[in-house]
Design a protein around this motif. Sequence first.
Motif: not given
Length: 125
Positions: A46-52, A59-64, A87-91, A114-119
């Motif tokens: 929780x103390x690390x949330x909201x910092x991007x 994003x790095x995992x998706x790129x990889x 908010x993360x997959x939406x962003x 809720x499932x979020x996906x990208x091809x």
Amino acid sequence: MWKARLFRKQKHDNYGIYNGDIAGTAGFNEIDHTNKIVKIGYWLGQEFQGKGIMTRVAKALTDYALLELNMNRVEIRVASGNEKSAAIPKRLGFKEEGTIRCAEWLYDHYVDHTIYGILADEWKK
């Protein structure tokens, strides 16, 4: 190259996120080599949330997954109602694709996912 070959044999791969102490975890909860699909999972204190932090990690995992491992699809499943996590997959441009009922026993009750996906071809754009 060697790491990529070793990775392709695995069915999951998770990492710690450190900021002096452990801040969270993220990685591929499931790797389906046959269908070229990976599922990203993450947790951040929780103390690390909201910092991007987790958006950059996802994003790095998706790129990889899509650019280095040549996967076709990345999924992120989020407990329904967890707006910070969603908010993360939406962003990152993932599309909301649907809901799986009672997908996980969390704390003391079942939660839907809720499932979020990208091809791959969507990510490259």
